[in-house]
Write an enzyme that holds these catalytic residues in place. Structure first.
Site, PDB file in Angstrom:
ATOM      1  N   GLY A  56       0.614  -1.329  -0.135  1.00 32.09           N
ATOM      2  CA  GLY A  56      -0.066   0.123   0.037  1.00 32.09           C
ATOM      3  C   GLY A  56       0.907   1.329   0.124  1.00 32.09           C
ATOM      4  O   GLY A  56       0.221   2.249  -0.430  1.00 32.09           O
ATOM      5  N   GLU A 111       3.777   4.079   6.261  1.00 28.87           N
ATOM      6  CA  GLU A 111       2.481   3.426   5.946  1.00 28.87           C
ATOM      7  C   GLU A 111       1.316   4.139   5.189  1.00 28.87           C
ATOM      8  O   GLU A 111       1.403   5.188   5.081  1.00 28.87           O
ATOM      9  CB  GLU A 111       1.929   3.016   7.343  1.00 28.87           C
ATOM     10  CG  GLU A 111       0.733   2.155   7.491  1.00 28.87           C
ATOM     11  CD  GLU A 111       0.694   0.808   6.892  1.00 28.87           C
ATOM     12  OE1 GLU A 111       1.146   0.655   5.628  1.00 28.87           O
ATOM     13  OE2 GLU A 111       0.184  -0.165   7.450  1.00 28.87           O
ATOM     14  N   ASP A 112       0.504   3.271   4.392  1.00 23.31           N
ATOM     15  CA  ASP A 112      -0.621   3.774   3.612  1.00 23.31           C
ATOM     16  C   ASP A 112      -1.577   4.420   4.514  1.00 23.31           C
ATOM     17  O   ASP A 112      -2.093   5.465   4.500  1.00 23.31           O
ATOM     18  CB  ASP A 112      -0.977   3.088   2.455  1.00 23.31           C
ATOM     19  CG  ASP A 112      -1.503   1.675   3.178  1.00 23.31           C
ATOM     20  OD1 ASP A 112      -1.441   1.310   4.322  1.00 23.31           O
ATOM     21  OD2 ASP A 112      -2.148   1.092   2.186  1.00 23.31           O
ATOM     22  N   ASP A 115      -5.390   1.801  10.396  1.00 21.89           N
ATOM     23  CA  ASP A 115      -6.960   1.401  10.470  1.00 21.89           C
ATOM     24  C   ASP A 115      -7.096   0.954  12.062  1.00 21.89           C
ATOM     25  O   ASP A 115      -7.148   1.839  13.120  1.00 21.89           O
ATOM     26  CB  ASP A 115      -7.479   0.375   9.593  1.00 21.89           C
ATOM     27  CG  ASP A 115      -8.951  -0.005   9.801  1.00 21.89           C
ATOM     28  OD1 ASP A 115      -9.599   0.745  10.175  1.00 21.89           O
ATOM     29  OD2 ASP A 115      -9.194  -1.213   9.142  1.00 21.89           O
ATOM     30  N   LYS A 143      -7.504   6.322  10.564  1.00 16.48           N
ATOM     31  CA  LYS A 143      -8.673   6.365  10.774  1.00 16.48           C
ATOM     32  C   LYS A 143      -8.919   6.357  12.334  1.00 16.48           C
ATOM     33  O   LYS A 143      -8.851   5.315  12.920  1.00 16.48           O
ATOM     34  CB  LYS A 143      -9.293   5.178  10.442  1.00 16.48           C
ATOM     35  CG  LYS A 143      -9.456   4.940   8.900  1.00 16.48           C
ATOM     36  CD  LYS A 143     -10.326   3.843   8.416  1.00 16.48           C
ATOM     37  CE  LYS A 143     -10.338   3.505   6.745  1.00 16.48           C
ATOM     38  NZ  LYS A 143     -10.846   1.811   6.546  1.00 16.48           N
ATOM     39  N   PHE A 164     -14.247   2.884   4.102  1.00 21.18           N
ATOM     40  CA  PHE A 164     -13.358   2.066   3.184  1.00 21.18           C
ATOM     41  C   PHE A 164     -12.913   3.219   2.018  1.00 21.18           C
ATOM     42  O   PHE A 164     -13.541   3.662   1.265  1.00 21.18           O
ATOM     43  CB  PHE A 164     -13.838   0.668   2.545  1.00 21.18           C
ATOM     44  CG  PHE A 164     -12.858   0.079   1.878  1.00 21.18           C
ATOM     45  CD1 PHE A 164     -12.065  -0.652   2.557  1.00 21.18           C
ATOM     46  CD2 PHE A 164     -12.827   0.176   0.289  1.00 21.18           C
ATOM     47  CE1 PHE A 164     -11.039  -1.547   1.973  1.00 21.18           C
ATOM     48  CE2 PHE A 164     -12.189  -0.844  -0.176  1.00 21.18           C
ATOM     49  CZ  PHE A 164     -10.896  -1.463   0.682  1.00 21.18           C
ATOM     50  N   VAL A 165     -11.706   3.251   1.855  1.00 23.37           N
ATOM     51  CA  VAL A 165     -10.817   4.110   0.787  1.00 23.37           C
ATOM     52  C   VAL A 165     -10.113   3.177  -0.172  1.00 23.37           C
ATOM     53  O   VAL A 165      -9.608   2.269   0.333  1.00 23.37           O
ATOM     54  CB  VAL A 165     -10.168   5.319   1.362  1.00 23.37           C
ATOM     55  CG1 VAL A 165     -11.151   6.410   1.962  1.00 23.37           C
ATOM     56  CG2 VAL A 165      -9.195   4.666   2.524  1.00 23.37           C
ATOM     57  N   ASP A 171      -6.015  -0.448  -2.223  1.00 23.86           N
ATOM     58  CA  ASP A 171      -6.350  -1.373  -3.047  1.00 23.86           C
ATOM     59  C   ASP A 171      -8.003  -1.613  -2.455  1.00 23.86           C
ATOM     60  O   ASP A 171      -8.016  -1.594  -1.381  1.00 23.86           O
ATOM     61  CB  ASP A 171      -5.565  -2.787  -3.095  1.00 23.86           C
ATOM     62  CG  ASP A 171      -5.852  -3.525  -1.967  1.00 23.86           C
ATOM     63  OD1 ASP A 171      -5.399  -3.081  -0.639  1.00 23.86           O
ATOM     64  OD2 ASP A 171      -6.155  -4.838  -2.038  1.00 23.86           O
ATOM     65  N   ARG A 177      -4.972   0.625  -7.101  1.00 25.40           N
ATOM     66  CA  ARG A 177      -3.559   1.169  -6.291  1.00 25.40           C
ATOM     67  C   ARG A 177      -3.365   2.181  -7.322  1.00 25.40           C
ATOM     68  O   ARG A 177      -2.544   3.163  -6.842  1.00 25.40           O
ATOM     69  CB  ARG A 177      -2.695   0.124  -6.180  1.00 25.40           C
ATOM     70  CG  ARG A 177      -2.990  -0.986  -5.169  1.00 25.40           C
ATOM     71  CD  ARG A 177      -1.591  -1.768  -4.786  1.00 25.40           C
ATOM     72  NE  ARG A 177      -1.916  -3.191  -4.231  1.00 25.40           N
ATOM     73  CZ  ARG A 177      -2.331  -3.170  -2.802  1.00 25.40           C
ATOM     74  NH1 ARG A 177      -2.161  -2.164  -1.959  1.00 25.40           N
ATOM     75  NH2 ARG A 177      -2.433  -4.348  -2.231  1.00 25.40           N
TER      76      ARG A 177
HETATM   77  P1  IMP Z   1      -4.523  -2.053  10.395  1.00 23.54           P
HETATM   78  O1  IMP Z   1      -3.271  -2.953  10.792  1.00 23.54           O
HETATM   79  O2  IMP Z   1      -5.998  -2.228  11.030  1.00 23.54           O
HETATM   80  O3  IMP Z   1      -4.206  -0.575  11.055  1.00 23.54           O
HETATM   81  O4  IMP Z   1      -4.786  -1.823   8.946  1.00 23.54           O
HETATM   82  C1  IMP Z   1      -3.728  -1.529   8.227  1.00 23.54           C
HETATM   83  C2  IMP Z   1      -3.787  -2.027   6.835  1.00 23.54           C
HETATM   84  O5  IMP Z   1      -5.206  -2.504   6.616  1.00 23.54           O
HETATM   85  C3  IMP Z   1      -3.233  -0.951   5.785  1.00 23.54           C
HETATM   86  O6  IMP Z   1      -1.885  -1.241   5.541  1.00 23.54           O
HETATM   87  C4  IMP Z   1      -4.133  -1.285   4.483  1.00 23.54           C
HETATM   88  O7  IMP Z   1      -3.232  -2.410   3.629  1.00 23.54           O
HETATM   89  C5  IMP Z   1      -5.470  -2.102   4.933  1.00 23.54           C
HETATM   90  N1  IMP Z   1      -6.553  -1.054   5.047  1.00 23.54           N
HETATM   91  C6  IMP Z   1      -7.062  -0.335   6.209  1.00 23.54           C
HETATM   92  N2  IMP Z   1      -8.039   0.499   5.754  1.00 23.54           N
HETATM   93  C7  IMP Z   1      -8.374   0.287   4.393  1.00 23.54           C
HETATM   94  C8  IMP Z   1      -9.120   0.955   3.519  1.00 23.54           C
HETATM   95  O8  IMP Z   1     -10.111   1.742   3.856  1.00 23.54           O
HETATM   96  N3  IMP Z   1      -8.875   0.804   2.066  1.00 23.54           N
HETATM   97  C9  IMP Z   1      -7.769  -0.055   1.889  1.00 23.54           C
HETATM   98  N4  IMP Z   1      -6.948  -0.653   2.654  1.00 23.54           N
HETATM   99  C10 IMP Z   1      -7.183  -0.654   4.029  1.00 23.54           C
END
Ligand code: IMP
Length: 191
Positions: A56, A111-112, A115, A143, A164-165, A171, A177
């Site tokens: 990402g 990081e992209d 979440d 978020k 969701f984005v 992706d 992407r």
């Molecule tokens: P976390 O580990 O729950 O913080 O999630 C992080 C990863 O989840 C990111 O690096 C993304 O790959 C994916 N992710 C979380 N939210 C989204 C979204 O809204 N769109 C696309 N990928 C997401």
């Protein structure tokens, strides 16, 4: 073969789901430039190592380091994927490790999107084992309402609602992407 419009179109249909423009290419590029300039100031006398989390972060990383007016190095790590849907699996494993030695180095993890914070908390623990001199986290998106782990994000591009984005590296089922802007899933036409 399916064509997509890369030029800031207002709407994007993915199957029968409607996504609407959320952050334009220009807004993203302006903010990434600001972050790069801020990091340049704060690391003036250092040679930071940027560690991008694949897949990402690849576009954010590429654009960000173009605004880092310092000697710097880059490397990438890959954690297990989010899955092919919109819901996190809740599990993280490492798929690709670092190729460089970060002991005693100033690390900036790129990081992209953060979440729940699970991926970043996992990375922070991994980093500790290597004894870097410092570790900071840069994420294009955060978020805040989704956070479940106690993580501190040092450089945040945009705080966004729990939606969701896709686009600009992010992706949907591994696709989209390559969009230059970021689109948000519109539920019944409401953001
Ligand atoms: P976390 O580990 O729950 O913080 O999630 C992080 C990863 O989840 C990111 O690096 C993304 O790959 C994916 N992710 C979380 N939210 C989204 C979204 O809204 N769109 C696309 N990928 C997401």
């Amino acid at each position: 073969m399916s064509r997509i419009n890369l030029d800031n179109s207002e709407e994007l249909m993915i199957g029968n789901e409607k996504f609407v423009l959320f952050l334009s290419e220009e807004e993203i590029q302006n903010r990434v430039k600001q972050l790069g300039e801020q990091i340049t100031k704060e690391y003036e006398d250092k040679v930071p190592v940027f560690i991008g989390l694949l897949n990402g972060s690849f576009l954010f990383m590429a654009d960000l380091i173009k605004h880092i007016a310092l000697d710097c190095e880059i490397d990438f790590m890959r954690l297990s994927s989010y899955g092919d849907a919109k819901i996190s699996s809740g599990k993280v494993t490492m798929v690709k490790d670092l190729n460089c030695n970060i002991t005693g180095r100033d690390v900036i993890v790129v990081e992209d999107i953060v979440d729940t914070g699970l991926s970043i908390s996992y990375i922070e623990k991994l980093m500790e084992h290597h004894n870097p001199s410092s570790v900071k986290i840069a994420s294009l998106l955060l978020k805040p309402d989704s956070l479940k782990y106690d993580v501190k994000i040092d450089y945040i591009g945009f705080k966004i609602p729990d939606k969701f984005v896709v686009g600009y590296g992010l992706d949907y089922a591994q696709k989209f992407r390559n969009l230059r802007s970021i689109y948000v899933l519109s539920e019944n036409g409401v953001l």
